[in-house]
Design a protein around this motif. Sequence first.
Motif, PDB file in Angstrom:
ATOM      1  N   ARG A 276       9.052  -2.373   1.367  1.00 13.89           N
ATOM      2  CA  ARG A 276       8.197  -2.614   2.547  1.00 13.89           C
ATOM      3  C   ARG A 276       6.728  -2.596   2.168  1.00 13.89           C
ATOM      4  NH1 ARG A 276      12.275   0.601   5.085  1.00 13.89           N
ATOM      5  NH2 ARG A 276      11.028   2.492   4.768  1.00 13.89           N
ATOM      6  N   SER A 277       6.356  -1.700   1.241  1.00 17.05           N
ATOM      7  CA  SER A 277       4.958  -1.643   0.803  1.00 17.05           C
ATOM      8  C   SER A 277       4.549  -2.924   0.081  1.00 17.05           C
ATOM      9  CB  SER A 277       4.746  -0.439  -0.125  1.00 17.05           C
ATOM     10  OG  SER A 277       5.025   0.772   0.543  1.00 17.05           O
ATOM     11  N   ALA A 281       1.719  -5.733   1.052  1.00 14.54           N
ATOM     12  CA  ALA A 281       0.677  -6.149   0.115  1.00 14.54           C
ATOM     13  C   ALA A 281       0.625  -7.662  -0.048  1.00 14.54           C
ATOM     14  CB  ALA A 281       0.945  -5.482  -1.241  1.00 14.54           C
ATOM     15  N   VAL A 282       1.784  -8.307  -0.024  1.00 16.95           N
ATOM     16  CA  VAL A 282       1.841  -9.751  -0.220  1.00 16.95           C
ATOM     17  C   VAL A 282       1.502 -10.514   1.061  1.00 16.95           C
ATOM     18  CG1 VAL A 282       3.374 -11.688  -0.762  1.00 16.95           C
ATOM     19  CG2 VAL A 282       3.469  -9.579  -2.133  1.00 16.95           C
ATOM     20  N   ASN A 283       2.078 -10.109   2.171  1.00 16.18           N
ATOM     21  CA  ASN A 283       1.986 -10.890   3.404  1.00 16.18           C
ATOM     22  C   ASN A 283       0.780 -10.564   4.270  1.00 16.18           C
ATOM     23  OD1 ASN A 283       4.351 -12.193   2.743  1.00 16.18           O
ATOM     24  ND2 ASN A 283       5.632 -10.726   3.838  1.00 16.18           N
ATOM     25  N   GLY A 286      -2.735  -9.830   1.258  1.00 17.33           N
ATOM     26  CA  GLY A 286      -2.997 -11.070   0.535  1.00 17.33           C
ATOM     27  C   GLY A 286      -3.693 -12.124   1.375  1.00 17.33           C
ATOM     28  N   ARG A 287      -3.615 -12.041   2.687  1.00 11.29           N
ATOM     29  CA  ARG A 287      -4.261 -13.029   3.557  1.00 11.29           C
ATOM     30  C   ARG A 287      -5.746 -12.755   3.729  1.00 11.29           C
ATOM     31  NH1 ARG A 287       0.213 -12.864   8.407  1.00 11.29           N
ATOM     32  NH2 ARG A 287       1.964 -13.808   7.225  1.00 11.29           N
ATOM     33  N   VAL A 288      -6.167 -11.537   3.497  1.00 15.50           N
ATOM     34  CA  VAL A 288      -7.570 -11.162   3.711  1.00 15.50           C
ATOM     35  C   VAL A 288      -8.467 -11.820   2.676  1.00 15.50           C
ATOM     36  CG1 VAL A 288      -9.193  -9.257   3.867  1.00 15.50           C
ATOM     37  CG2 VAL A 288      -6.873  -8.993   4.759  1.00 15.50           C
TER      38      VAL A 288
END
Length: 288
Positions: A276-277, A281-283, A286-288
């Motif tokens: 879940r962590s 981090a990816v979804n 990562g968008r920021v």
Amino acid sequence: MLRGLYTAASGMVAQQRRHDTITNNIANLNTPGFKGSNAVNRSFPDMLISVMGGANPKEGSIGKLSTGVFAEENLMQLTQGDLQQTYRNQDLALVSDMLVDGVNFDESGKSIDANGQVTYKPQAFFSVLSTNGAEEYTRDGSFKTAADGTLLTADGLSVVGANGQPIVVNVSWDQVSVSGDGRLLDKSTGQPLAGNPQLRIMRVDNPYLLVRQGDGLFRYAGDPAGIRQIAAGDRVDVRQGYLERSNVDAAQSSVDLMAALRAYEANQKVIQTYDRSLEKAVNEIGRV
């Protein structure tokens, strides 16, 4: 973060192997002469992160780091099993309480002196001939007789006599009495049978050098000097009409089985938490 995944995964594998060992013990609760096993878990070799303080990781700036657990081996429990009376003349059980001068053994049959030297309690075994003609050893004394009088194990292997040859009994076993040292006698006269047959009972100084071969058989893989036929004073007794039961403790095995399951579930939840962590981090990050 991935190091935690590997650590939890190794823990799951170790608990799975522990579970397999315990279920094998439980499956052999009623196997005569069966010796249970314990799964031994140890940490992976320490990963040296820094050696700034010297060759000893404890003296470094960070220290040592373990990368999880590993189910390294299964150690046999070689304690004496309880005897079960069967009233069958061809059923034989070994009762051994062999000593070593100046050594006091604990309940597990092990002694460690002040210098860390380990001494194991010697154990006694019946000698049989395997299918390839090699000598192997067993505690399962549920024997039977072939048509020609040859004494066989339950799986059809020849039982070896003191002379190194298969034991052949040409009279009814109702007339056979087995002495405490393994000699086959005429029950009515107390005299040895024709050919003076005697069981070949072996003393193994370090029984942990025995390798399981399956079907209750063991192969000795140590120094030949560490195994010999029993002699007077070795405190080994053959009991006719009895079988040695498995030394597996059913209640303790049930507790260990539940503990392995709970430990497996705990490691599984750790992996789910890491998953879940990583997803966040990816979804999300990562968008920021």
